[in-house]
Write an enzyme that holds these catalytic residues in place. Sequence first.
Site, short mmCIF file in Angstrom:
data_model
loop_
_atom_site.label_atom_id
_atom_site.label_comp_id
_atom_site.label_asym_id
_atom_site.label_seq_id
_atom_site.Cartn_x
_atom_site.Cartn_y
_atom_site.Cartn_z
N PRO A 150 1.23 -1.51 -0.09
CA PRO A 150 -0.06 0.05 0.26
C PRO A 150 0.84 1.15 0.37
O PRO A 150 2.30 1.49 0.83
CB PRO A 150 -0.38 -0.18 1.21
CG PRO A 150 -1.07 -1.25 1.37
CD PRO A 150 0.59 -2.22 0.90
N GLU A 151 0.50 2.82 -0.80
CA GLU A 151 1.12 3.40 -1.14
C GLU A 151 0.26 4.92 -0.86
O GLU A 151 -0.74 4.21 0.05
CB GLU A 151 1.63 3.67 -2.28
CG GLU A 151 3.06 2.32 -2.77
CD GLU A 151 3.75 2.71 -3.83
OE1 GLU A 151 3.75 3.72 -4.73
OE2 GLU A 151 4.05 1.98 -4.57
N ARG A 184 13.98 -2.46 -6.41
CA ARG A 184 12.90 -2.35 -6.34
C ARG A 184 12.79 -2.28 -8.11
O ARG A 184 13.58 -1.88 -9.00
CB ARG A 184 11.95 -0.77 -6.28
CG ARG A 184 12.07 -1.10 -4.73
CD ARG A 184 10.75 -1.74 -4.18
NE ARG A 184 11.51 -1.52 -3.01
CZ ARG A 184 10.00 -0.76 -2.08
NH1 ARG A 184 9.03 -0.42 -2.75
NH2 ARG A 184 10.44 -0.74 -0.88
#
EC number: 3.2.2.23
Length: 269
Positions: A2-3, A259
Amino acid sequence: MPELPEVETSRRGISPYLVGHTILYAEVRNARLRWPVSAEILSLSDEPVLSVRRRAKYLLIELTHGWIIVHLGMSGSLRILPEYSEPEKHDHVDLVMDSGKVLRYTDPRRFGAWLWTDSLETSSVLAHLGPEPLEAEFFADYLYQASRGKKTAIKQWIMDNKVVVGVGNIYASESLFAAGIHPDRAAGSLNENDADVLVRVIKQVLQLSIEQGGTTLRDFLQSDGKPGYFAQELRVYGRNGEPCRTCGTPIETAKHGQRSTFFCRRCQV
Protein backbone atom coordinates in the site's frame (compact mmCIF):
# COMPACT_ATOMS: atom_id res chain seq x y z
CA MET A 1 2.59 -2.65 -0.92
CA PRO A 2 0.00 0.00 0.00
CA GLU A 3 1.29 3.44 -0.99
CA LEU A 4 -0.02 6.94 -0.27
CA PRO A 5 -3.25 6.66 -2.33
CA GLU A 6 -4.14 3.33 -0.71
CA VAL A 7 -3.51 4.73 2.78
CA GLU A 8 -5.52 7.87 2.02
CA THR A 9 -8.32 5.70 0.60
CA SER A 10 -8.30 3.71 3.85
CA ARG A 11 -8.37 6.91 5.92
CA ARG A 12 -11.36 8.25 4.06
CA GLY A 13 -13.14 4.91 4.29
CA ILE A 14 -12.74 4.35 8.03
CA SER A 15 -13.08 7.93 9.31
CA PRO A 16 -16.91 8.10 9.33
CA TYR A 17 -17.04 4.91 11.43
CA LEU A 18 -14.45 6.08 13.97
CA VAL A 19 -14.63 9.85 14.46
CA GLY A 20 -17.24 10.77 17.04
CA HIS A 21 -17.44 7.19 18.27
CA THR A 22 -15.73 5.41 21.15
CA ILE A 23 -13.33 2.47 21.10
CA LEU A 24 -14.68 0.04 23.69
CA TYR A 25 -11.57 -2.15 23.56
CA ALA A 26 -8.92 -3.56 21.26
CA GLU A 27 -8.78 -7.26 20.51
CA VAL A 28 -5.29 -8.30 19.44
CA ARG A 29 -5.05 -11.87 18.18
CA ASN A 30 -1.42 -11.62 17.10
CA ALA A 31 0.77 -8.84 18.50
CA ARG A 32 3.84 -9.97 16.56
CA LEU A 33 3.81 -7.58 13.65
CA ARG A 34 6.85 -5.71 12.29
CA TRP A 35 7.11 -4.35 15.83
CA PRO A 36 5.02 -5.71 18.72
CA VAL A 37 1.65 -4.01 19.14
CA SER A 38 2.11 -1.28 21.74
CA ALA A 39 0.97 -2.08 25.28
CA GLU A 40 -1.15 1.08 25.38
CA ILE A 41 -3.25 -0.29 22.50
CA LEU A 42 -3.69 -3.63 24.26
CA SER A 43 -5.16 -1.82 27.28
CA LEU A 44 -7.49 0.59 25.44
CA SER A 45 -10.85 1.09 27.15
CA ASP A 46 -13.65 3.56 26.36
CA GLU A 47 -11.48 5.90 24.28
CA PRO A 48 -13.28 8.50 22.11
CA VAL A 49 -11.86 8.97 18.61
CA LEU A 50 -11.26 12.63 17.81
CA SER A 51 -9.82 12.42 14.29
CA VAL A 52 -8.21 10.14 11.72
CA ARG A 53 -5.33 11.70 9.80
CA ARG A 54 -2.57 10.58 7.47
CA ARG A 55 1.13 11.44 7.45
CA ALA A 56 3.09 9.82 4.63
CA LYS A 57 1.99 6.15 4.70
CA TYR A 58 0.99 6.26 8.38
CA LEU A 59 -2.60 6.46 9.61
CA LEU A 60 -2.92 8.55 12.76
CA ILE A 61 -5.92 7.85 14.99
CA GLU A 62 -6.29 10.64 17.55
CA LEU A 63 -7.68 9.65 20.94
CA THR A 64 -8.18 11.66 24.11
CA HIS A 65 -4.91 10.53 25.68
CA GLY A 66 -2.67 9.91 22.67
CA TRP A 67 -2.42 8.55 19.14
CA ILE A 68 -2.55 5.13 17.48
CA ILE A 69 -0.12 5.01 14.56
CA VAL A 70 -0.95 2.35 11.95
CA HIS A 71 1.32 1.32 9.08
CA LEU A 72 -0.09 -1.19 6.59
CA GLY A 73 3.32 -2.68 5.75
CA MET A 74 3.55 -4.89 2.67
CA SER A 75 0.13 -6.53 2.72
CA GLY A 76 -2.05 -4.86 5.35
CA SER A 77 -5.61 -3.61 4.92
CA LEU A 78 -8.37 -2.19 7.12
CA ARG A 79 -12.06 -3.05 6.88
CA ILE A 80 -15.20 -1.97 8.69
CA LEU A 81 -17.28 -5.00 9.71
CA PRO A 82 -20.15 -5.89 12.05
CA GLU A 83 -18.82 -6.44 15.57
CA TYR A 84 -19.30 -10.20 15.71
CA SER A 85 -17.80 -11.03 12.30
CA GLU A 86 -15.79 -14.23 12.58
CA PRO A 87 -12.05 -13.48 12.26
CA GLU A 88 -9.96 -15.26 9.65
CA LYS A 89 -6.37 -16.49 9.80
CA HIS A 90 -4.65 -13.18 9.04
CA ASP A 91 -7.01 -10.87 10.98
CA HIS A 92 -4.69 -9.68 13.74
CA VAL A 93 -6.20 -6.55 15.35
CA ASP A 94 -9.76 -5.33 15.98
CA LEU A 95 -10.89 -2.00 17.38
CA VAL A 96 -14.38 -2.68 18.74
CA MET A 97 -16.55 0.44 18.56
CA ASP A 98 -19.58 1.53 20.55
CA SER A 99 -21.56 1.66 17.28
CA GLY A 100 -21.60 -2.12 16.84
CA LYS A 101 -18.88 -1.93 14.19
CA VAL A 102 -15.31 -3.17 14.31
CA LEU A 103 -12.22 -1.84 12.55
CA ARG A 104 -10.36 -5.00 11.51
CA TYR A 105 -6.70 -5.10 10.51
CA THR A 106 -5.68 -7.92 8.15
CA ASP A 107 -2.02 -8.54 7.31
CA PRO A 108 -0.90 -11.88 5.80
CA ARG A 109 2.80 -10.99 5.88
CA ARG A 110 2.72 -9.19 9.27
CA PHE A 111 5.06 -6.38 8.14
CA GLY A 112 2.68 -3.69 9.37
CA ALA A 113 2.66 -1.90 12.71
CA TRP A 114 0.30 -0.68 15.43
CA LEU A 115 2.15 1.80 17.60
CA TRP A 116 1.28 4.32 20.30
CA THR A 117 2.57 7.82 20.93
CA ASP A 118 1.54 10.41 23.48
CA SER A 119 2.41 13.17 21.01
CA LEU A 120 3.05 13.24 17.25
CA GLU A 121 5.97 15.60 17.85
CA THR A 122 7.82 12.96 19.87
CA SER A 123 7.16 10.00 17.55
CA SER A 124 10.38 8.60 16.13
CA VAL A 125 8.66 7.08 13.07
CA LEU A 126 7.30 10.48 12.02
CA ALA A 127 10.56 12.36 12.47
CA HIS A 128 12.59 13.49 9.44
CA LEU A 129 9.77 13.00 6.94
CA GLY A 130 9.73 15.20 3.84
CA PRO A 131 6.82 17.26 2.51
CA GLU A 132 3.43 15.84 1.61
CA PRO A 133 3.20 15.60 -2.20
CA LEU A 134 -0.40 16.83 -2.39
CA GLU A 135 0.22 19.89 -0.23
CA ALA A 136 1.53 23.33 -1.20
CA GLU A 137 4.82 22.58 0.59
CA PHE A 138 5.76 20.33 -2.35
CA PHE A 139 6.45 22.67 -5.26
CA ALA A 140 8.75 22.92 -8.27
CA ASP A 141 11.49 25.13 -6.84
CA TYR A 142 11.70 22.97 -3.71
CA LEU A 143 12.29 19.85 -5.82
CA TYR A 144 14.73 21.63 -8.12
CA GLN A 145 16.84 23.02 -5.26
CA ALA A 146 16.77 19.71 -3.35
CA SER A 147 18.05 17.85 -6.41
CA ARG A 148 21.15 20.01 -6.94
CA GLY A 149 24.27 17.87 -7.03
CA LYS A 150 22.42 14.59 -6.49
CA LYS A 151 23.87 11.68 -8.46
CA THR A 152 21.24 9.15 -7.35
CA ALA A 153 18.89 7.91 -10.09
CA ILE A 154 15.78 10.10 -10.14
CA LYS A 155 13.46 7.10 -9.63
CA GLN A 156 15.20 6.08 -6.42
CA TRP A 157 15.58 9.69 -5.26
CA ILE A 158 11.88 10.61 -5.44
CA MET A 159 11.06 7.48 -3.44
CA ASP A 160 13.14 8.80 -0.52
CA ASN A 161 10.75 9.87 2.27
CA LYS A 162 13.15 12.63 3.25
CA VAL A 163 12.68 14.20 -0.21
CA VAL A 164 8.91 13.72 -0.50
CA VAL A 165 6.69 11.24 1.31
CA GLY A 166 4.43 8.61 -0.14
CA VAL A 167 5.76 8.31 -3.71
CA GLY A 168 6.26 4.55 -3.74
CA ASN A 169 7.30 2.20 -6.49
CA ILE A 170 4.10 2.18 -8.53
CA TYR A 171 3.58 5.93 -8.53
CA ALA A 172 7.25 6.78 -9.08
CA SER A 173 7.24 4.72 -12.30
CA GLU A 174 3.92 6.18 -13.43
CA SER A 175 4.91 9.78 -12.62
CA LEU A 176 8.25 9.58 -14.42
CA PHE A 177 6.51 8.18 -17.49
CA ALA A 178 3.93 10.98 -17.43
CA ALA A 179 6.75 13.53 -17.08
CA GLY A 180 8.81 11.96 -19.90
CA ILE A 181 11.82 11.53 -17.60
CA HIS A 182 13.98 8.40 -17.84
CA PRO A 183 14.27 6.71 -14.41
CA ASP A 184 18.05 6.26 -14.77
CA ARG A 185 18.73 9.98 -15.01
CA ALA A 186 20.63 11.50 -12.11
CA ALA A 187 18.36 13.58 -9.88
CA GLY A 188 20.81 16.45 -10.26
CA SER A 189 20.22 16.53 -14.02
CA LEU A 190 16.72 17.95 -13.57
CA ASN A 191 16.31 21.45 -14.91
CA GLU A 192 13.68 23.87 -13.64
CA ASN A 193 11.16 22.83 -16.28
CA ASP A 194 11.70 19.13 -15.46
CA ALA A 195 11.04 19.86 -11.79
CA ASP A 196 7.89 21.82 -12.61
CA VAL A 197 6.50 19.04 -14.80
CA LEU A 198 7.46 16.27 -12.36
CA VAL A 199 5.84 17.96 -9.36
CA ARG A 200 2.68 18.56 -11.39
CA VAL A 201 2.35 14.97 -12.63
CA ILE A 202 3.15 13.45 -9.21
CA LYS A 203 0.21 15.41 -7.80
CA GLN A 204 -2.02 14.41 -10.73
CA VAL A 205 -1.12 10.71 -10.62
CA LEU A 206 -1.61 10.45 -6.85
CA GLN A 207 -4.89 12.38 -6.92
CA LEU A 208 -6.27 10.24 -9.75
CA SER A 209 -5.35 7.07 -7.88
CA ILE A 210 -7.09 8.32 -4.73
CA GLU A 211 -10.21 9.07 -6.78
CA GLN A 212 -10.05 5.51 -8.19
CA GLY A 213 -9.70 3.98 -4.71
CA GLY A 214 -6.00 3.10 -5.03
CA THR A 215 -4.29 0.29 -6.91
CA THR A 216 -5.14 -3.34 -6.15
CA LEU A 217 -2.32 -5.61 -7.32
CA ARG A 218 -2.54 -8.36 -4.72
CA ASP A 219 -3.46 -7.66 -1.10
CA PHE A 220 -4.91 -4.15 -0.90
CA LEU A 221 -8.66 -3.72 -0.42
CA GLN A 222 -10.65 -0.63 0.46
CA SER A 223 -12.34 -0.39 3.85
CA ASP A 224 -15.55 -1.82 2.37
CA GLY A 225 -13.67 -4.84 1.01
CA LYS A 226 -13.72 -3.64 -2.60
CA PRO A 227 -10.57 -3.43 -4.74
CA GLY A 228 -8.98 -0.18 -5.90
CA TYR A 229 -9.39 0.49 -9.61
CA PHE A 230 -6.29 2.55 -10.50
CA ALA A 231 -4.62 -0.62 -11.85
CA GLN A 232 -6.74 -0.08 -14.96
CA GLU A 233 -5.02 3.30 -15.45
CA LEU A 234 -1.41 2.07 -15.20
CA ARG A 235 0.64 3.13 -18.22
CA VAL A 236 3.92 1.34 -17.48
CA TYR A 237 3.95 -0.35 -14.07
CA GLY A 238 3.69 -4.15 -14.35
CA ARG A 239 3.57 -4.01 -18.18
CA ASN A 240 7.05 -5.31 -19.05
CA GLY A 241 7.18 -6.32 -22.73
CA GLU A 242 3.76 -4.88 -23.53
CA PRO A 243 3.49 -2.03 -26.06
CA CYS A 244 3.65 1.53 -24.76
CA ARG A 245 0.19 3.04 -24.95
CA THR A 246 1.68 6.21 -26.38
CA CYS A 247 4.22 5.05 -28.98
CA GLY A 248 4.00 1.24 -29.17
CA THR A 249 7.59 0.61 -28.01
CA PRO A 250 7.81 -2.41 -25.65
CA ILE A 251 7.84 -1.39 -21.98
CA GLU A 252 11.13 -2.29 -20.27
CA THR A 253 12.09 -2.97 -16.68
CA ALA A 254 15.18 -2.22 -14.60
CA LYS A 255 16.18 -2.39 -10.94
CA HIS A 256 16.58 0.67 -8.73
CA GLY A 257 17.32 0.02 -5.08
CA GLN A 258 16.10 -3.60 -5.42
CA ARG A 259 12.76 -2.36 -6.79
CA SER A 260 11.47 -3.03 -10.30
CA THR A 261 11.13 0.07 -12.44
CA PHE A 262 9.01 0.17 -15.60
CA PHE A 263 9.59 2.67 -18.39
CA CYS A 264 9.39 3.41 -22.12
CA ARG A 265 12.78 3.99 -23.71
CA ARG A 266 11.30 6.18 -26.45
CA CYS A 267 8.94 8.35 -24.40
CA GLN A 268 11.31 8.91 -21.47
CA VAL A 269 14.64 10.69 -21.92
